[in-house]
Design a protein around this motif. Structure first.
Motif, mmCIF file in Angstrom:
data_model
loop_
_atom_site.group_PDB
_atom_site.id
_atom_site.type_symbol
_atom_site.label_atom_id
_atom_site.label_comp_id
_atom_site.label_asym_id
_atom_site.label_seq_id
_atom_site.Cartn_x
_atom_site.Cartn_y
_atom_site.Cartn_z
ATOM 1 N N ASN A 7 60.745 46.730 38.272
ATOM 2 C CA ASN A 7 60.085 47.281 39.752
ATOM 3 C C ASN A 7 59.339 47.321 39.796
ATOM 4 O OD1 ASN A 7 63.358 45.445 40.333
ATOM 5 N ND2 ASN A 7 63.851 47.589 40.062
ATOM 6 N N ILE A 8 58.094 47.441 40.352
ATOM 7 C CA ILE A 8 57.247 47.625 40.680
ATOM 8 C C ILE A 8 57.218 47.493 42.458
ATOM 9 C CG2 ILE A 8 54.564 46.945 41.033
ATOM 10 C CD1 ILE A 8 55.042 45.876 38.111
ATOM 11 N N ARG A 9 56.601 49.453 43.293
ATOM 12 C CA ARG A 9 56.677 49.022 44.116
ATOM 13 C C ARG A 9 55.206 48.663 44.532
ATOM 14 N NH1 ARG A 9 60.261 54.559 46.011
ATOM 15 N NH2 ARG A 9 61.679 53.497 45.297
ATOM 16 N N MET A 10 54.713 47.871 45.476
ATOM 17 C CA MET A 10 53.476 47.513 45.981
ATOM 18 C C MET A 10 53.436 47.230 47.371
ATOM 19 S SD MET A 10 52.442 43.774 44.660
ATOM 20 C CE MET A 10 52.547 44.574 42.513
ATOM 21 N N ASP A 11 52.127 47.694 48.165
ATOM 22 C CA ASP A 11 51.903 47.385 49.239
ATOM 23 C C ASP A 11 52.513 45.282 49.252
ATOM 24 O OD1 ASP A 11 50.442 48.014 52.350
ATOM 25 O OD2 ASP A 11 49.474 46.643 51.091
ATOM 26 N N SER A 12 52.867 45.164 50.294
ATOM 27 C CA SER A 12 53.057 44.061 50.218
ATOM 28 C C SER A 12 51.854 43.100 50.981
ATOM 29 C CB SER A 12 54.280 43.519 52.250
ATOM 30 O OG SER A 12 53.020 44.064 52.960
ATOM 31 N N ASP A 13 51.150 43.198 51.666
ATOM 32 C CA ASP A 13 49.354 43.135 51.606
ATOM 33 C C ASP A 13 49.162 42.415 50.029
ATOM 34 O OD1 ASP A 13 49.669 42.237 54.979
ATOM 35 O OD2 ASP A 13 48.888 44.380 54.610
ATOM 36 N N PHE A 57 37.993 52.858 42.255
ATOM 37 C CA PHE A 57 39.281 52.887 42.674
ATOM 38 C C PHE A 57 39.291 53.962 43.858
ATOM 39 C CE2 PHE A 57 43.515 54.314 42.379
ATOM 40 C CZ PHE A 57 44.096 52.567 42.729
ATOM 41 N N TYR A 58 39.035 55.213 43.617
ATOM 42 C CA TYR A 58 38.925 56.241 45.326
ATOM 43 C C TYR A 58 37.665 56.160 45.509
ATOM 44 C CZ TYR A 58 41.981 58.018 41.210
ATOM 45 O OH TYR A 58 43.250 58.229 39.832
ATOM 46 N N ASN A 59 37.817 54.981 46.450
ATOM 47 C CA ASN A 59 36.688 54.626 46.875
ATOM 48 C C ASN A 59 37.232 54.436 48.798
ATOM 49 O OD1 ASN A 59 37.994 52.314 47.915
ATOM 50 N ND2 ASN A 59 36.244 50.675 46.422
ATOM 51 N N LYS A 60 36.565 55.093 49.952
ATOM 52 C CA LYS A 60 37.348 54.875 50.759
ATOM 53 C C LYS A 60 38.113 53.771 51.858
ATOM 54 C CE LYS A 60 33.613 57.744 53.037
ATOM 55 N NZ LYS A 60 32.121 58.052 53.898
ATOM 56 N N TYR A 61 38.271 52.768 50.941
ATOM 57 C CA TYR A 61 39.080 51.518 51.580
ATOM 58 C C TYR A 61 40.035 51.751 50.661
ATOM 59 C CZ TYR A 61 41.017 46.976 51.656
ATOM 60 O OH TYR A 61 41.396 45.899 51.728
ATOM 61 N N ASN A 62 39.898 52.000 49.364
ATOM 62 C CA ASN A 62 41.308 51.852 48.934
ATOM 63 C C ASN A 62 42.286 53.449 49.140
ATOM 64 O OD1 ASN A 62 41.551 49.341 47.665
ATOM 65 N ND2 ASN A 62 40.308 50.797 45.346
ATOM 66 N N ARG A 64 42.275 54.450 52.385
ATOM 67 C CA ARG A 64 43.238 54.453 53.673
ATOM 68 C C ARG A 64 44.502 53.227 53.248
ATOM 69 N NH1 ARG A 64 38.080 53.386 55.173
ATOM 70 N NH2 ARG A 64 37.889 51.114 55.393
ATOM 71 N N LYS A 65 44.336 52.307 52.076
ATOM 72 C CA LYS A 65 45.212 50.865 51.884
ATOM 73 C C LYS A 65 46.673 51.428 50.998
ATOM 74 C CE LYS A 65 44.763 47.212 52.631
ATOM 75 N NZ LYS A 65 45.580 46.071 53.489
ATOM 76 N N LEU A 66 45.834 52.691 50.260
ATOM 77 C CA LEU A 66 46.921 53.583 48.945
ATOM 78 C C LEU A 66 47.955 54.584 50.205
ATOM 79 C CD1 LEU A 66 44.911 54.480 46.549
ATOM 80 C CD2 LEU A 66 47.034 52.798 46.281
ATOM 81 N N LYS A 71 53.038 55.840 52.969
ATOM 82 C CA LYS A 71 53.601 55.930 53.698
ATOM 83 C C LYS A 71 54.764 54.851 54.315
ATOM 84 C CE LYS A 71 53.098 56.321 59.282
ATOM 85 N NZ LYS A 71 52.297 55.769 60.093
ATOM 86 N N ARG A 72 54.396 53.917 54.372
ATOM 87 C CA ARG A 72 55.326 52.402 53.737
ATOM 88 C C ARG A 72 56.706 52.632 53.182
ATOM 89 N NH1 ARG A 72 50.964 49.829 55.366
ATOM 90 N NH2 ARG A 72 51.018 48.769 53.320
ATOM 91 N N MET A 73 55.673 53.674 52.016
ATOM 92 C CA MET A 73 57.357 53.407 51.341
ATOM 93 C C MET A 73 57.953 54.554 51.287
ATOM 94 S SD MET A 73 55.682 52.447 46.746
ATOM 95 C CE MET A 73 53.734 52.816 47.780
ATOM 96 N N ASN A 74 57.434 55.724 51.584
ATOM 97 C CA ASN A 74 58.565 57.219 52.281
ATOM 98 C C ASN A 74 58.953 56.569 53.250
ATOM 99 O OD1 ASN A 74 57.532 58.090 50.788
ATOM 100 N ND2 ASN A 74 55.493 59.356 51.521
ATOM 101 N N GLU A 75 58.246 56.166 54.267
ATOM 102 C CA GLU A 75 59.871 55.065 55.546
ATOM 103 C C GLU A 75 60.737 53.963 54.888
ATOM 104 O OE1 GLU A 75 56.602 53.736 58.061
ATOM 105 O OE2 GLU A 75 56.258 55.499 58.506
ATOM 106 N N GLY A 76 60.621 53.384 53.600
ATOM 107 C CA GLY A 76 62.100 52.722 52.715
ATOM 108 C C GLY A 76 60.879 50.900 53.790
ATOM 109 N N LYS A 77 60.126 51.204 53.387
ATOM 110 C CA LYS A 77 59.183 49.671 53.948
ATOM 111 C C LYS A 77 58.377 49.177 52.850
ATOM 112 C CE LYS A 77 59.433 50.873 59.267
ATOM 113 N NZ LYS A 77 58.412 50.679 60.012
#
Length: 89
Positions: A7-13, A57-62, A64-66, A71-77
């Protein structure tokens, strides 16, 4: 070799974008992750350069996305993607 699920957690987008990319390459998420893992084992490390400046990898865009994904993972989303390894691999 026994088959297992991972199982891997990742942003849905990010997942959606990755699935589209891998589909365009003729593979699914499971195949892509297996390629990544096998190449990592083959070379004894991450198979690409990880940079810590604005170009890497650690650029400003990434960041923000991370942050948004964390935040979504901590909220269970979050999305859990199950990876099945073929027993014959």
């Amino acid at each position: 070799m026994a088959q297992i699920n991972v199982n891997i957690r990742m942003d849905s987008d990010v997942k959606k974008e990755a699935e589209q990319l891998f589909d365009s390459l003729g593979m699914n998420m499971t195949t892509a992750f297996n390629i990544f893992i096998r190449q990592s084992l083959r070379i004894g490390g991450i198979p690409f350069k990880i940079m810590s400046d604005d170009r890497g990898f650690y650029n400003k865009y990434n960041q923000r996305k991370l942050s948004a994904a964390a935040k979504r993972m901590n909220e269970g989303k979050y999305v859990i993607h199950e990876i099945e390894e073929d027993a014959n691999d």
